[in-house]
Each structure stands twice: as structure tokens, then as C-alpha cells.
Design a protein around this motif. Structure first.
Motif, mmCIF file in Angstrom:
data_model
loop_
_atom_site.group_PDB
_atom_site.id
_atom_site.type_symbol
_atom_site.label_atom_id
_atom_site.label_comp_id
_atom_site.label_asym_id
_atom_site.label_seq_id
_atom_site.Cartn_x
_atom_site.Cartn_y
_atom_site.Cartn_z
ATOM 1 N N LEU A 5 0.836 -1.209 0.000
ATOM 2 C CA LEU A 5 0.000 0.000 0.000
ATOM 3 C C LEU A 5 0.871 1.260 0.000
ATOM 4 C CD1 LEU A 5 -2.750 -1.188 2.524
ATOM 5 C CD2 LEU A 5 -3.000 -0.908 0.045
ATOM 6 N N ILE A 6 2.003 1.180 0.697
ATOM 7 C CA ILE A 6 2.911 2.336 0.725
ATOM 8 C C ILE A 6 3.531 2.555 -0.657
ATOM 9 C CG2 ILE A 6 5.145 3.129 1.661
ATOM 10 C CD1 ILE A 6 4.154 2.098 4.383
ATOM 11 N N GLU A 7 3.832 1.465 -1.337
ATOM 12 C CA GLU A 7 4.361 1.609 -2.705
ATOM 13 C C GLU A 7 3.321 2.217 -3.637
ATOM 14 O OE1 GLU A 7 6.172 -1.706 -4.783
ATOM 15 O OE2 GLU A 7 7.231 -2.162 -2.913
ATOM 16 N N ILE A 8 2.081 1.762 -3.479
ATOM 17 C CA ILE A 8 1.000 2.337 -4.291
ATOM 18 C C ILE A 8 0.930 3.846 -4.037
ATOM 19 C CG2 ILE A 8 -1.537 2.406 -4.507
ATOM 20 C CD1 ILE A 8 -1.392 -0.725 -3.938
ATOM 21 N N ASN A 9 0.977 4.212 -2.747
ATOM 22 C CA ASN A 9 0.953 5.642 -2.397
ATOM 23 C C ASN A 9 2.128 6.399 -3.022
ATOM 24 O OD1 ASN A 9 -1.391 5.672 -0.944
ATOM 25 N ND2 ASN A 9 -0.395 5.255 1.018
ATOM 26 N N SER A 10 3.314 5.783 -2.996
ATOM 27 C CA SER A 10 4.478 6.491 -3.552
ATOM 28 C C SER A 10 4.264 6.756 -5.034
ATOM 29 C CB SER A 10 5.764 5.686 -3.409
ATOM 30 O OG SER A 10 5.879 5.208 -2.124
ATOM 31 N N ASN A 11 3.704 5.778 -5.734
ATOM 32 C CA ASN A 11 3.446 5.998 -7.156
ATOM 33 C C ASN A 11 2.385 7.067 -7.381
ATOM 34 O OD1 ASN A 11 5.350 4.494 -8.541
ATOM 35 N ND2 ASN A 11 4.217 2.590 -8.200
ATOM 36 N N LEU A 12 1.347 7.043 -6.534
ATOM 37 C CA LEU A 12 0.296 8.057 -6.699
ATOM 38 C C LEU A 12 0.848 9.452 -6.439
ATOM 39 C CD1 LEU A 12 -2.703 6.208 -5.029
ATOM 40 C CD2 LEU A 12 -2.360 6.672 -7.476
ATOM 41 N N ALA A 13 1.775 9.526 -5.465
ATOM 42 C CA ALA A 13 2.335 10.840 -5.106
ATOM 43 C C ALA A 13 3.097 11.464 -6.275
ATOM 44 C CB ALA A 13 3.231 10.700 -3.892
ATOM 45 N N ILE A 14 3.643 10.620 -7.157
ATOM 46 C CA ILE A 14 4.366 11.190 -8.301
ATOM 47 C C ILE A 14 3.585 10.970 -9.606
ATOM 48 C CG2 ILE A 14 6.700 11.161 -7.313
ATOM 49 C CD1 ILE A 14 7.137 8.441 -8.698
ATOM 50 N N ASN A 15 2.254 10.835 -9.413
ATOM 51 C CA ASN A 15 1.362 10.741 -10.564
ATOM 52 C C ASN A 15 1.566 9.542 -11.475
ATOM 53 O OD1 ASN A 15 -0.853 12.354 -11.103
ATOM 54 N ND2 ASN A 15 0.499 14.159 -10.936
ATOM 55 N N LYS A 16 2.162 8.468 -10.942
ATOM 56 C CA LYS A 16 2.305 7.255 -11.750
ATOM 57 C C LYS A 16 1.056 6.393 -11.528
ATOM 58 C CE LYS A 16 7.262 6.498 -12.247
ATOM 59 N NZ LYS A 16 8.348 5.581 -11.895
ATOM 60 N N ARG A 17 -0.065 6.839 -12.099
ATOM 61 C CA ARG A 17 -1.350 6.169 -11.858
ATOM 62 C C ARG A 17 -1.397 4.773 -12.458
ATOM 63 N NH1 ARG A 17 -4.784 10.963 -11.815
ATOM 64 N NH2 ARG A 17 -4.790 11.366 -9.579
ATOM 65 N N VAL A 18 -0.830 4.624 -13.663
ATOM 66 C CA VAL A 18 -0.917 3.319 -14.337
ATOM 67 C C VAL A 18 -0.230 2.253 -13.489
ATOM 68 C CG1 VAL A 18 -0.362 2.077 -16.457
ATOM 69 C CG2 VAL A 18 -0.924 4.510 -16.545
ATOM 70 N N GLU A 19 0.983 2.589 -13.010
ATOM 71 C CA GLU A 19 1.733 1.651 -12.155
ATOM 72 C C GLU A 19 0.931 1.357 -10.885
ATOM 73 O OE1 GLU A 19 3.015 4.166 -13.735
ATOM 74 O OE2 GLU A 19 5.001 3.655 -14.534
ATOM 75 N N ALA A 20 0.410 2.407 -10.276
ATOM 76 C CA ALA A 20 -0.345 2.233 -9.025
ATOM 77 C C ALA A 20 -1.554 1.330 -9.258
ATOM 78 C CB ALA A 20 -0.774 3.586 -8.476
ATOM 79 N N HIS A 21 -2.259 1.549 -10.367
ATOM 80 C CA HIS A 21 -3.450 0.731 -10.629
ATOM 81 C C HIS A 21 -3.088 -0.735 -10.854
ATOM 82 C CE1 HIS A 21 -6.109 4.414 -11.736
ATOM 83 N NE2 HIS A 21 -5.891 4.268 -10.435
ATOM 84 N N GLN A 22 -1.943 -0.967 -11.477
ATOM 85 C CA GLN A 22 -1.489 -2.344 -11.652
ATOM 86 C C GLN A 22 -1.196 -2.979 -10.288
ATOM 87 O OE1 GLN A 22 -1.430 -4.103 -14.551
ATOM 88 N NE2 GLN A 22 -1.069 -5.786 -13.097
ATOM 89 N N GLN A 23 -0.522 -2.205 -9.413
ATOM 90 C CA GLN A 23 -0.206 -2.746 -8.079
ATOM 91 C C GLN A 23 -1.477 -3.024 -7.273
ATOM 92 O OE1 GLN A 23 2.330 0.598 -7.200
ATOM 93 N NE2 GLN A 23 4.117 -0.715 -6.952
ATOM 94 N N ILE A 24 -2.467 -2.153 -7.426
ATOM 95 C CA ILE A 24 -3.740 -2.364 -6.716
ATOM 96 C C ILE A 24 -4.374 -3.671 -7.216
ATOM 97 C CG2 ILE A 24 -6.078 -1.456 -6.321
ATOM 98 C CD1 ILE A 24 -4.869 1.412 -6.671
ATOM 99 N N ALA A 25 -4.365 -3.852 -8.531
ATOM 100 C CA ALA A 25 -4.965 -5.064 -9.108
ATOM 101 C C ALA A 25 -4.222 -6.317 -8.639
ATOM 102 C CB ALA A 25 -4.960 -4.965 -10.630
ATOM 103 N N ASP A 26 -2.882 -6.238 -8.589
ATOM 104 C CA ASP A 26 -2.093 -7.407 -8.150
ATOM 105 C C ASP A 26 -2.407 -7.771 -6.699
ATOM 106 O OD1 ASP A 26 -0.910 -7.416 -10.595
ATOM 107 O OD2 ASP A 26 0.981 -6.492 -9.933
#
Ligand code: ASP
Ligand code: MG
Length: 438
Positions: free
Chosen positions: A44-65
Motif C-alpha cells: 500500500l505504501i508503494e501504491i501511495n508512492s506511485n500516486l504521489a508522483i502521478n504514476k497512476r498506471v503503475e499504481a493501478h497495476q499494483q492495486i490489481a495485483d
């Protein structure tokens, strides 16, 4: 009532989650505090880090995984009857995460996202107990773990809000389950007690309800007399006093959240550290008296990533108010100081948070010559050293007489002698002290 806390690895797989009830038992009412399942908070912290730098695609993939991992886990854990309910639970929490991930991302969203791990693990465990016919009640930590403006938990408020939730109308034993780590802050927002905060939750609850005992279930057979990741043949310590355990938790022994001893100590509730993988072992008992049969050194621990700062000034000689002005600089930048030593014309101190190091150094420059050493480690020898007894300091120093020591702190409390060494000498310092002292 006993309060039992199980960490992420103790509930890291469906198999291990199933085994918890054996450890908890069915015949007594108990309160169980759970962390998120292993790996979830990190994810969840990694997802947050990606969201913080606007890497939504990566974050959405991590959420799905992460979501598909949960689907797999519930398939392994539950009967066909319960699976539908569990899927709905997972869908609900991942919808929360997904929706927030599309919002404007602020610390508020970040903390709600990171809270989902504990909300999921506790509800899954509650469903599991229902499935095997063990009476359990899920208590929402966000309704009773509150912190003030300084992010300090308010034990009185925990007591007031939790006590009414613990009244049941049966005599049957009940397993109360609640979330570790998460809380509500002074603004009523979802917040948390920092990484590893579930230990702290267990201690706060234990203090608030005057528990019989707080049990911290983990993956090691208690606190050890040296760092088992670095030194071979470390031994578990059977008994420690609150003061000794607090020093160890703060200085490096990673098994307890650094603040988790204080509530238990304040309300005099014994804390037992036990091993989920070997529940028959007695672990470490932390209490007011500790172990009076073994005098002196109990354990050695190390804390890395320490920065030492020396301020040298002839203006300090016979001056008053000098230390206050130096400390004010650290206060201005909200940077805690760990160790301090002084001479008539110089002061050395250590910090571990270097976020404002440049600003601090610039302001300290007004007082005299400033010198910085990075990559230092605090070696902390913990035990009970009455100040009128002789020989401890000499024996400890003798144990590392072949290594350069940057600072020594003795006499700050009866329970800690700290030495600052270069991190490259840490392993040797721990090993040599271990051979010399135990
Ligand atoms: N889940 C949180 C963390 O990983 C709290 C805890 O495990 O104690 O830090
Ligand atoms: Mg932990």
C-alpha cells in the motif's frame, strides 16, 4: 482480560491465520489486535508512492495485483458459503483504494489507503471465526484509538470509548478483534501510529482496559541479548524491566515499536513476547521488576544511520545559555537529538533524522566550527547499572578496546551505556562485546 497482538507474518498466509485460534484458545474472553497480512502495508505504501508522483498506471497495476492475492487467499481460507461474503469485503476495500487513487492525492487519501490492510485482515479473521463457530466481535479501532494535536495517543479517551464496546450480555467467552496501527487524529482524520504501530495499539489498549497481560506474538522467541541477524548464538532474555525493554526497543532491537513499552509501563501491565512458530517457549516477560537475579548487562543492540555533529566554540567557555541556543536550532527543525556529550568548549550530539541537516548546519555555523560525521552507529548496552556500583563501564570499554569510539554516554539513565562508532565497525563491536560480556 489478556490483549494479544499478532503481526503481519503471524497472519501472512491462510494457513497461519487458521492456526491463530489454537494460540488464542476458545475458553477465555480475549482481545486480539491484528496487523495487516504480511506484505500488505509495504504494498500500500508503494501504491501511495506511485500516486504521489502521478504514476497512476503503475499504481493501478499494483492495486490489481494485491487484490488478486487476496482473492487467492480467501479461496484457500474459506468454505464455499463464506467466500461470497469475503469477496464482497475485498471488493469494498479495493474500491475504496481505487476511488481514492483517482482523487487529488493528499496525506489524507494516503492514510486512508494504508489503513485498508488492517481493516481487511481483522474482518477476514472475524469471518473465519464465525465459520468455525467461535464467538467473536469486531471492534472498529477508528472509533476508539484517538491521538491529540501532537499525535500522542490519549489513553483516557481509549478507555472511555472502548469500555462500553466490551460489555456483552452473555457469559460465553468472546474473542474481540481489532485493528492495530490505525487511529483517528485530532482533526478526526484516519491516521496511524507509524510503521510497526500494532504493538503500540496493543500496549495502549492493555493500559486503557487494565489488562491482565499484553502478549506480542511474533516470529522470534523473545528479545535477544544481541542482534540475531548479525551475531550467531544470541540468547532470548527471560525477563526484562520496562526500562530495559524500552531502551532496547528504541535502540535497534527491531522486534517492538519503540514507543510500545510506555503505556504498559505507566499502567504496570506485564508484556510477554512470544513466538507464533514455537508457542511452547516462554519468550521474554517484561515487567516492573525485571530480573533481579542477573545483575548488570542484559543485552546489546545497535542503531544505524546516525549522524554525529560537533560544535566547537571558545565562546562556550564559562558561558550560560549556550546549550539552550544550540538545542533551539534542533527544535526549530523538529529534529530529535539522541546522544549528547559535552566538554567545556565543544558539544557533540547525534541525530537520526537528517531531513533538515543542511538548514541545521547553517544555523549552527553562527555558534562556532561545525563538524559532521555520517554513517555512524550507536551501540547500546542495556541492563541495570546502579550508579554506585563499580566496573561496568570499564568492562564494556575493555570489550571494544581495539576500535575507535566517537562518543560515550554513561549516566544518563541506570539502564543504558551508549557508544558511537563508525558503522563499518558495528559488526565487530557487537561481536566483540558479545564475547566479552556474555
Ligand atoms: N501494518 C503496519 C506495518 O506494517 C503495522 C504493523 O505491522 O504493526 O507497519
Ligand atoms: Mg512489528
Amino acid at each position: 482480560m489478556k490483549v494479544l497482538k499478532f503481526g503481519g507474518t503471524s497472519i501472512g498466509s491462510p494457513e497461519r491465520l487458521k492456526k491463530l485460534i489454537k494460540l488464542i484458545g476458545r475458553n477465555e474472553t480475549k482481545l486480539v489486535v491484528l496487523s495487516a497480512m504480511a506484505g500488505t502495508t509495504n504494498a500500500l505504501i508503494e501504491i501511495n508512492s506511485n500516486l504521489a508522483i502521478n504514476k497512476r498506471v503503475e499504481a493501478h497495476q499494483q492495486i490489481a495485483d494485491l487484490k488478486s492475492n487476496y482473492y487467492r487467499w480467501i479461496d484457500e481460507l474459506f468454505d464455499a458459503v463464506t467466500i461470497g461474503k469475503c469477496r464482497a469485503l475485498i471488493d469494498y476495500h479495493f474500491d475504496v483504494i481505487y476511488t481514492l487513487s483517482n482523487d487529488l492525492f493528499t496525506p489524507i487519501e494516503e492514510k486512508i489507503i494504508v489503513a485498508q490492510g488492517e481493516l481487511i485482515s481483522t474482518t477476514l479473521f472475524h469471518y473465519y471465526l464465525e465459520e468455525i463457530n467461535v464467538k467473536s466481535v469486531l471492534l472498529p479501532a477508528l472509533d476508539f484509538i484517538k491521538t491529540d494535536e501532537n499525535n500522542e495517543p490519549i489513553i483516557e479517551s481509549i478507555k472511555q470509548n472502548l469500555s462500553p464496546l466490551l460489555q456483552t450480555n452473555t457469559n460465553e467467552p468472546v474473542i474481540y478483534i481489532t485493528q492495530g496501527f490505525i487511529c483517528r487524529n485530532a482533526f478526526g482524520e484516519v491516521d496511524n501510529l507509524q510503521r510497526g504501530g500494532s504493538d503500540y495499539t496493543a500496549s495502549l489498549i492493555g493500559a486503557a482496559i487494565q489488562a491482565e497481560e499484553i502478549q506480542i506474538w511474533t516470529d522470534i522467541d523473545g528479545m535477544h541479548n544481541n542482534d540475531p541477524r548479525i551475531i550467531d548464538n544470541t540468547q532470548p532474555i527471560a525477563r526484562l524491566s520496562f526500562e530495559e525493554a524500552a531502551e532496547l526497543a528504541y535502540f535497534g532491537a527491531k522486534i517492538l515499536h519503540p514507543q510500545s513499552i510506555f503505556p504498559a509501563q505507566k499502567y504496570n501491565i506485564p508484556v510477554r513476547i512470544l513466538n507464533t512458530l514455537a508457542p511452547q517457549l516462554s519468550g521474554t516477560l517484561i515487567s516492573k521488576i525485571g530480573d533481579t537475579s542477573v545483575f548488570g548487562v542484559k543485552a546489546i543492540a545497535a542503531k544505524d544511520n546516525i549522524t554525529a555533529i560537533r560544535i566547537q566554540s571558545s565562546r562556550m567557555l564559562l558561558a550560560y545559555g549556550f546549550l539552550r541556543r544550540v538545542f533551539e536550532v534542533f527544535e526549530r527543525y523538529k529534529t530529535p537529538i539522541d546522544m549528547i556529550t559535552t566538554s567545556e568548549v565543544a558539544i557533540s550530539l547525534t541525530i537520526d533524522n537528517t531531513h533538515y541537516l543542511n538548514e541545521i548546519l547553517e544555523d549552527l555555523g553562527d555558534f562556532g566550527t561545525v563538524h559532521v560525521d555520517t554513517n555512524q552507529s550507536i551501540i547500546c548496552v542495556v541492563g541495570t547499572f546502579e550508579l554506585d556500583s563499580v566496573g561496568y563501564a570499564a568492562k564494556i570499554l575493555d570489550g571494544i578496546n581495539h576500535l575507535p569510539i566517537r562518543m560515550i554516554s554513561y549516566g544518563g539513565s541506570n539502564h543504558n551505556i551508549s557508544l558511537l562508532v563508525d558503522s563499518k565497525d558495528k559488526k565487530e563491536a557487537l561481536q566483540s562485546l558479545h564475547n566479552h560480556l556474555f
